[in-house]
Structures are given as structure tokens and as C-alpha cells.
Design a protein around this motif. Structure first.
Motif, PDB file in Angstrom:
ATOM      1  N   LEU A  26     -35.006  78.030  51.171  1.00  0.00           N
ATOM      2  CA  LEU A  26     -34.442  76.897  50.477  1.00  0.00           C
ATOM      3  C   LEU A  26     -34.833  77.766  48.809  1.00  0.00           C
ATOM      4  N   THR A  27     -34.543  77.503  48.309  1.00  0.00           N
ATOM      5  CA  THR A  27     -34.130  78.106  46.580  1.00  0.00           C
ATOM      6  C   THR A  27     -34.026  77.183  45.414  1.00  0.00           C
ATOM      7  N   ILE A  28     -34.500  76.594  44.404  1.00  0.00           N
ATOM      8  CA  ILE A  28     -34.556  75.413  43.401  1.00  0.00           C
ATOM      9  C   ILE A  28     -34.930  76.004  42.295  1.00  0.00           C
ATOM     10  N   TRP A  29     -33.537  75.607  41.493  1.00  0.00           N
ATOM     11  CA  TRP A  29     -33.421  76.223  40.167  1.00  0.00           C
ATOM     12  C   TRP A  29     -33.660  75.114  38.930  1.00  0.00           C
ATOM     13  N   GLU A  47     -37.994  87.330  62.137  1.00  0.00           N
ATOM     14  CA  GLU A  47     -38.946  86.341  61.316  1.00  0.00           C
ATOM     15  C   GLU A  47     -37.571  86.440  60.391  1.00  0.00           C
ATOM     16  N   TRP A  48     -37.715  85.267  59.860  1.00  0.00           N
ATOM     17  CA  TRP A  48     -36.695  84.755  58.229  1.00  0.00           C
ATOM     18  C   TRP A  48     -36.700  85.836  56.560  1.00  0.00           C
ATOM     19  N   ARG A  49     -35.632  86.377  56.675  1.00  0.00           N
ATOM     20  CA  ARG A  49     -36.591  86.738  55.728  1.00  0.00           C
ATOM     21  C   ARG A  49     -35.333  86.202  54.190  1.00  0.00           C
ATOM     22  N   PRO A  50     -35.932  87.331  53.738  1.00  0.00           N
ATOM     23  CA  PRO A  50     -35.029  86.233  52.059  1.00  0.00           C
ATOM     24  C   PRO A  50     -33.867  86.972  52.048  1.00  0.00           C
ATOM     25  N   ASP A  51     -33.596  87.992  52.724  1.00  0.00           N
ATOM     26  CA  ASP A  51     -31.641  88.493  52.748  1.00  0.00           C
ATOM     27  C   ASP A  51     -31.648  87.714  54.537  1.00  0.00           C
ATOM     28  N   THR A  52     -31.813  87.182  55.497  1.00  0.00           N
ATOM     29  CA  THR A  52     -31.226  86.674  56.344  1.00  0.00           C
ATOM     30  C   THR A  52     -30.348  85.765  55.887  1.00  0.00           C
ATOM     31  N   LEU A  53     -28.955  86.015  56.236  1.00  0.00           N
ATOM     32  CA  LEU A  53     -27.773  85.465  56.312  1.00  0.00           C
ATOM     33  C   LEU A  53     -28.187  84.312  57.349  1.00  0.00           C
ATOM     34  N   VAL A  54     -27.098  83.333  57.357  1.00  0.00           N
ATOM     35  CA  VAL A  54     -26.961  81.985  57.947  1.00  0.00           C
ATOM     36  C   VAL A  54     -25.813  81.355  57.679  1.00  0.00           C
ATOM     37  N   ASN A  55     -24.717  80.706  58.392  1.00  0.00           N
ATOM     38  CA  ASN A  55     -23.253  80.123  58.728  1.00  0.00           C
ATOM     39  C   ASN A  55     -24.139  79.172  57.986  1.00  0.00           C
ATOM     40  N   THR A 248     -27.409  83.277  51.925  1.00  0.00           N
ATOM     41  CA  THR A 248     -29.341  83.163  51.396  1.00  0.00           C
ATOM     42  C   THR A 248     -28.878  81.982  50.777  1.00  0.00           C
ATOM     43  N   ALA A 249     -30.196  80.760  50.701  1.00  0.00           N
ATOM     44  CA  ALA A 249     -30.080  79.892  50.249  1.00  0.00           C
ATOM     45  C   ALA A 249     -30.470  80.511  48.567  1.00  0.00           C
ATOM     46  N   SER A 250     -31.205  81.707  47.890  1.00  0.00           N
ATOM     47  CA  SER A 250     -30.847  82.304  46.859  1.00  0.00           C
ATOM     48  C   SER A 250     -30.280  82.587  46.402  1.00  0.00           C
ATOM     49  N   ALA A 251     -29.001  82.722  47.019  1.00  0.00           N
ATOM     50  CA  ALA A 251     -27.582  83.410  46.327  1.00  0.00           C
ATOM     51  C   ALA A 251     -26.706  81.843  46.062  1.00  0.00           C
ATOM     52  N   LEU A 252     -27.384  81.044  46.442  1.00  0.00           N
ATOM     53  CA  LEU A 252     -26.555  79.596  46.803  1.00  0.00           C
ATOM     54  C   LEU A 252     -27.172  79.042  45.617  1.00  0.00           C
ATOM     55  N   ALA A 253     -27.731  78.777  44.738  1.00  0.00           N
ATOM     56  CA  ALA A 253     -28.775  77.999  43.804  1.00  0.00           C
ATOM     57  C   ALA A 253     -28.119  79.177  43.013  1.00  0.00           C
ATOM     58  N   ARG A 254     -28.536  80.723  42.974  1.00  0.00           N
ATOM     59  CA  ARG A 254     -27.804  81.158  41.714  1.00  0.00           C
ATOM     60  C   ARG A 254     -26.368  80.565  41.224  1.00  0.00           C
ATOM     61  N   LEU A 255     -25.854  80.275  42.088  1.00  0.00           N
ATOM     62  CA  LEU A 255     -24.427  80.669  41.746  1.00  0.00           C
ATOM     63  C   LEU A 255     -23.686  79.522  41.286  1.00  0.00           C
ATOM     64  N   TYR A 256     -24.665  78.302  42.129  1.00  0.00           N
ATOM     65  CA  TYR A 256     -24.668  76.684  40.998  1.00  0.00           C
ATOM     66  C   TYR A 256     -25.363  77.255  39.483  1.00  0.00           C
ATOM     67  N   ALA A 257     -26.235  77.899  39.386  1.00  0.00           N
ATOM     68  CA  ALA A 257     -27.189  77.980  37.604  1.00  0.00           C
ATOM     69  C   ALA A 257     -25.576  78.738  36.892  1.00  0.00           C
ATOM     70  N   GLY A 258     -25.289  79.279  37.585  1.00  0.00           N
ATOM     71  CA  GLY A 258     -23.946  79.603  36.483  1.00  0.00           C
ATOM     72  C   GLY A 258     -23.128  79.382  36.216  1.00  0.00           C
ATOM     73  N   LEU A 259     -22.317  77.937  37.783  1.00  0.00           N
ATOM     74  CA  LEU A 259     -21.381  77.116  36.765  1.00  0.00           C
ATOM     75  C   LEU A 259     -22.214  75.841  35.967  1.00  0.00           C
ATOM     76  N   TYR A 327     -31.424  71.172  37.284  1.00  0.00           N
ATOM     77  CA  TYR A 327     -31.425  71.952  39.108  1.00  0.00           C
ATOM     78  C   TYR A 327     -30.065  72.305  39.556  1.00  0.00           C
ATOM     79  N   THR A 328     -30.912  72.891  40.250  1.00  0.00           N
ATOM     80  CA  THR A 328     -29.561  73.533  41.056  1.00  0.00           C
ATOM     81  C   THR A 328     -30.717  73.346  42.543  1.00  0.00           C
ATOM     82  N   PHE A 329     -30.178  73.154  43.918  1.00  0.00           N
ATOM     83  CA  PHE A 329     -30.645  73.234  45.165  1.00  0.00           C
ATOM     84  C   PHE A 329     -30.206  73.993  45.459  1.00  0.00           C
ATOM     85  N   ALA A 330     -30.855  74.601  46.485  1.00  0.00           N
ATOM     86  CA  ALA A 330     -30.252  75.312  47.855  1.00  0.00           C
ATOM     87  C   ALA A 330     -30.556  74.934  48.586  1.00  0.00           C
TER      88      ALA A 330
END
Length: 353
Positions: A26-29, A47-55, A248-259, A327-330
Motif C-alpha cells: 500500500l502506497t499513498i502520496w 516475505e513480501w518485500r518493497p520490490d515484490t511484483l504482483v499481477n 508494486t504499489a509504490s510504482a503505481l502511486a508514483r505514476l499517478y503522482a506524476g499525472l 492524494y494518489t493511492f495504490a
């Protein structure tokens, strides 16, 4: 983690302690800064890590759309061009705009194909090019559940020469430092979390009534709801941009922050503010024949009545921007279930704002 957002952290942790979640990020900007960045759980003993990828299923649709929209921004293709102007064998009289807004009339692949077909880009695109539309393009919407990424991605390939996966990596994910992609290599596949069902009846619920438009849209090619396929190297290595973004949630929240910032992130401008404004404007508001409810489609995203725009995926992952609240949310999950987890996290977030 900002202390102000402790209720969100507590809600996230509660999902695990109550057994409703087994692995997620979960990532929120907020106000242009990351304020929540959490991971928890795991799968297959890892263990789920910050760099764990998921579909993340349909959360990837706006990402695919952005690849084509970048070419629109650069003048390589126009939103109101007929698709056939760039894809000579394409029979449906739809425009680029109609493809992006789910009104092109091609919500399902027309020829039944086995799971192995997800790796055959040319075959599935040829099926779409020869298909008869289900309705007059532009007249109504139906989420192009599995077909969207091939329609958008083939236009990217024909205009630019690169696959949508390579284009995303080189033109968007690289410059904005986003850990996500279509068609993963072996090293990235090793970082993937396995998906699991919260309820064995989940695939049947997602398909809907046998023979319905939804079932045809979601069930072909076969295997898109089958864990044996979803957790395989076949699926992770293929480009099925409508439904198999891994990130990752982090990447998705970051993408929406750019938009949300008008197309610029950390000083790197990828999109013009005008393009972002057009991409997030409602293009269609009315019945959706696949979702079987009213939907407001932008160029690749769903628009909600509170003014937010983004996309959820079946299974529970979701990512969006809320311009009104800033905010952006992922949320990216490996536990395929409903969206009630996200609803509760959003309620906790709104209590903090």
C-alpha cells in the motif's frame, strides 16, 4: 510513515491479523509526497518485500493507455484517427479515441483460444483486426476486458515500432523510476508474488453468466482466472497489457503522482498538462455492457463522481488519483477477493485528511 496517517497503517495491519489479506503493498502520496509506504505478508514461504511484483489485472489498462497517449502527445497519431489508418487490416470503423474509451465495440476476442495463445501477440491481434464489432463504435461502452491491451498495444507497435512492454520500459518506467512492466524477464519473474484465491468460487463469480458478454470478454483466451496459468512463466513473460501488468504499489502511486502534477515527476516531464487534462476528462458516461452498470470512461481510466480517476482490477488491486483531496493511492495484492479491503483503507485515509 507520517504519524498523521497511523489509522491507515492500523487498518492495513488489521487485514492481515484477521486473515483477509496474505500479501500486499500500500502506497499513498499526499500533497506531492509519499506519506504511506507499507508491505506485509507473503506467499509460498517468501516475505513480501518493497520490490515484490504482483499481477494487478486491470490496474494496468491506464498504463498501457499512457503509452499510446505519449505518442498522441508527440504528434505520431491523433485521437480521432480511424484505427485502420495505422492498422491496415483492421475492419472495425473505430477511432483511436473510441479504443481508449472502451467504446470501440470489440470487448471480447472473437475466436476461442487456449491459454497458450497469451504468448502469441500476432495471432490475437489478427483475431481482433478481422472481428465484427458487437455494436456501432462510439454508441455505447463495454469494458474491453482482455482485448484493450492488444488494441492499444498494437497501435503503439505500428506507430512506434516497439512492443508496448518495451515502450513502457524505455519511455515511462525508466525515466520516472517505476518498478512495473509488461512481459517480464527471468530476473523480474523471480520477484513475483504468487496469486491465491480467498474463495475457490472467485473465478466463477468473475466470469458471470455462461455465454454472457462478460463471460466472453473475461474468459478468452482461457486461463486468465486460473492460478496455474497466472503464476506461470508463460503468463508473466507474455504481454497481455489489459490484465497482466506486474508492479508494486509504490510504482503505481508514483505514476499517478506524476499525472496529478500535470505530467512531471522529479523534474522529468513525460506528458504535457494538456494531454493529461484530456486523458482524465470523461469521454463516455452511460451504461457499460460488460460491467452491467453505469460507467464514466476517460482515455483509459474510470472517472468517479468525487472527481477521482484511475482503475481497479478484479481481485482487489487498485490505483488512482484524487485531485480534490490531493492524494494518489495504490494497493497491490496477491489475494484475489473483493474490493472491500480498499474501501476500508480509503475510509481510514479520509479520516486523516
Amino acid at each position: 510513515m507520517h504519524a498523521r496517517f497511523a489509522p491507515v497503517r492500523d487498518c492495513f495491519h488489521d487485514l492481515f491479523t484477521t486473515g483477509r489479506e496474505t500479501g500486499a503493498g500500500l502506497t499513498i502520496w499526499y500533497d506531492g509526497e509519499p506519506v504511506v509506504d507499507l508491505v506485509g505478508g507473503g506467499s509460498a514461504g517468501r516475505e513480501w518485500r518493497p520490490d515484490t511484483l504482483v499481477n494487478v489485472y486491470s490496474v494496468g489498462k491506464p498504463v498501457a493507455a499512457l503509452c499510446l497517449l505519449m505518442l498522441v502527445d508527440r504528434g505520431g497519431i491523433d485521437l480521432d484517427d480511424p484505427v485502420a489508418e495505422h492498422w491496415s487490416r483492421f475492419r472495425t470503423p473505430a477511432t483511436v479515441r473510441q479504443v481508449l474509451s472502451h467504446t470501440a465495440g470489440l470487448p471480447a476476442f472473437p475466436v476461442p483460444r487456449p491459454a497458450e495463445a497469451v504468448a502469441d501477440w500476432a495471432l490475437l491481434c489478427a483475431d481482433l483486426a478481422a472481428a465484427e464489432p458487437e455494436w456501432e463504435p462510439g454508441s455505447v461502452a463495454g469494458e474491453h476486458a482482455w482485448t484493450y491491451g492488444h488494441l492499444v498495444g498494437e497501435l503503439v507497435r505500428r506507430v512506434d515500432g516497439r512492443s508496448v512492454g518495451r515502450f513502457l520500459a524505455e519511455e515511462i518506467a525508466g525515466p520516472w523510476r517505476l518498478d512495473l512492466g509488461f512481459g517480464l524477464g527471468a530476473a523480474d519473474q523471480r520477484r513475483c508474488a504468487d496469486l491465491s484465491y480467498a474463495d475457490p468460487g472467485w473465478p466463477a463469480r468473475m466470469l458471470g453468466e455462461p455465454g454472457s458478454l462478460r463471460a466472453r470478454a473475461v474468459g478468452n483466451p482461457a486461463g486468465g482466472l486460473d492460478l496455474a496459468v497466472l503464476n506461470s512463466s508463460l503468463w508473466r513473460g507474455a504481454e497481455v497489457p489489459a490484465v497482466n501488468l506486474h508492479g508494486t504499489a509504490s510504482a503505481l502511486a508514483r505514476l499517478y503522482a506524476g499525472l496529478l502534477a500535470g505530467g512531471t515527476l522529479d523534474g522529468v516531464r513525460l506528458f504535457s498538462p494538456e494531454l493529461v487534462a484530456e486523458a482524465t476528462r470523461v469521454q463516455y458516461d452511460g451504461p457499460d455492457l460488460v460491467l452491467d452498470r453505469r460507467a464514466c470512461w476517460t482515455l483509459g481510466m474510470q472517472w468517479e463522481t468525487d472527481g477521482s480517476w484511475g482503475m481497479g482490477g478484479i481481485g482487489g488491486s487498485s490505483a488512482w488519483a484524487d485531485p480534490e483531496r490531493g492524494y494518489t493511492f495504490a494497493y497491490a495484492t496477491g489475494r484475489l477477493a473483493d474490493h472491500d479491503r480498499v474501501d476500508e483503507l480509503v475510509e481510514a485515509l479520509h479520516s486523516c485528511l
